[in-house]
Design an enzyme around this catalytic site. Structure first.
Site, PDB file in Angstrom:
ATOM      1  N   PHE A  17       0.831  -1.211   0.000  1.00  0.00           N
ATOM      2  CA  PHE A  17       0.000   0.000   0.000  1.00  0.00           C
ATOM      3  C   PHE A  17       0.861   1.255   0.000  1.00  0.00           C
ATOM      4  CE2 PHE A  17      -1.992  -3.465   2.319  1.00  0.00           C
ATOM      5  CZ  PHE A  17      -3.161  -3.623   1.601  1.00  0.00           C
ATOM      6  N   GLY A  43       5.891  -3.964  10.401  1.00  0.00           N
ATOM      7  CA  GLY A  43       4.890  -4.123   9.344  1.00  0.00           C
ATOM      8  C   GLY A  43       5.555  -4.406   8.016  1.00  0.00           C
ATOM      9  N   ASP A  68       7.336  -8.471  11.588  1.00  0.00           N
ATOM     10  CA  ASP A  68       5.916  -8.694  11.302  1.00  0.00           C
ATOM     11  C   ASP A  68       5.576 -10.090  11.809  1.00  0.00           C
ATOM     12  OD1 ASP A  68       3.332  -8.993   9.992  1.00  0.00           O
ATOM     13  OD2 ASP A  68       4.000  -7.498   8.551  1.00  0.00           O
ATOM     14  N   ASP A 138       4.579   0.955  10.629  1.00  0.00           N
ATOM     15  CA  ASP A 138       3.542   0.714   9.614  1.00  0.00           C
ATOM     16  C   ASP A 138       2.897  -0.653   9.873  1.00  0.00           C
ATOM     17  OD1 ASP A 138       2.000   1.175   7.356  1.00  0.00           O
ATOM     18  OD2 ASP A 138       3.500   0.351   5.985  1.00  0.00           O
ATOM     19  N   HIS A 141      -3.108  -0.898  12.527  1.00  0.00           N
ATOM     20  CA  HIS A 141      -3.607   0.478  12.466  1.00  0.00           C
ATOM     21  C   HIS A 141      -4.668   0.780  13.514  1.00  0.00           C
ATOM     22  CE1 HIS A 141      -1.083   0.573   9.087  1.00  0.00           C
ATOM     23  NE2 HIS A 141      -1.565   1.677   8.551  1.00  0.00           N
ATOM     24  N   HIS A 166       3.642   5.755   8.988  1.00  0.00           N
ATOM     25  CA  HIS A 166       2.867   5.728   7.739  1.00  0.00           C
ATOM     26  C   HIS A 166       1.375   5.911   7.999  1.00  0.00           C
ATOM     27  CE1 HIS A 166       1.769   3.773   3.685  1.00  0.00           C
ATOM     28  NE2 HIS A 166       2.246   4.991   3.465  1.00  0.00           N
TER      29      HIS A 166
HETATM   30 MG    MG Z   1       0.860   1.650   5.644  1.00  0.00          MG
END
Ligand code: MG
Length: 208
Positions: A17, A43, A68, A138, A141, A166
């Protein structure tokens, strides 16, 4: 155009993304961070940001640690907005992005410069002792996930080091607010100063 960015072909073959301009900013900042210490990202997903950060590490003989659990974050689970069936391991009944991440590193020839850490970020931080030149957040979220990532890692960032976050949306209509909340939390400590954002990439520098 910056010299040494990952090839278009590699970027196109890698799910993710990350916007191109944001990727170029990651590359540039990782070059600058190299004299300060290794880079660390939370991430990894399928490795798109690791391509940019990792290329900068290759160029500077540095290391990117890429953390991650590879089970996908909350929003990537079945039925959620960012679920991708390609990433679902039907045999085991869970998301598994690690296969994709490894493939990306192998294709890019970055295995000497990018070290995967398959773990929840807080667990990986528990016994960590290497000072870091750059931390890129990142991961999950949700506010809890993003805050935990910040609290787990920012103490390892050296003075003058870069803290990157991010998916910063200052306007709630444009996106989730958790990364921006954590960005404000970081600023509120007084330990960081703001540099100009690149699209949704927040860039903070630790004060001396
Ligand atoms: Mg991101």
């Amino acid at each position: 155009m910056l010299d040494g960015l990952p090839s278009r072909e590699l970027l196109e073959r890698t799910k993710g993304f990350l916007d191109e301009e944001e990727g170029a900013a990651l590359y540039r900042l990782a070059l600058r961070a190299a004299p300060l210490g290794p880079c660390l990202e939370i991430g990894s997903y399928c490795g798109k940001s690791a391509l940019y950060l990792g290329e900068a590490c290759r160029k500077t003989d540095n290391i990117l640690f890429s953390i991650d659990h590879h089970r996908g974050s909350e929003e990537q689970q079945p039925g959620e907005e960012y679920f991708d069936p390609d990433l679902f391991d039907y045999e085991r009944g869970c998301v598994d992005t690690f296969r994709f991440f490894r493939r990306t590193l192998a294709r890019a020839g970055l295995e000497e410069n990018v070290i995967p850490i398959v773990s929840a970020s807080a667990a990986a931080a528990r016994k960590w002792s290497t000072p870091l030149g750059l931390v890129f957040i990142d991961g999950g979220h949700s506010f809890e996930a993003a805050k935990t990532d910040f609290l787990s890692w920012e103490g390892h960032l050296v003075p003058e080091g870069y803290l990157l976050i991010h998916d910063i949306f200052k306007d709630p209509d444009e996106g989730g607010q958790a990364p921006y909340e954590v960005y404000k939390l970081a600023l509120g400590t007084g330990r960081y100063r703001e540099l100009p954002m690149v699209k949704t990439l927040g860039i903070l520098r630790k004060r001396i």
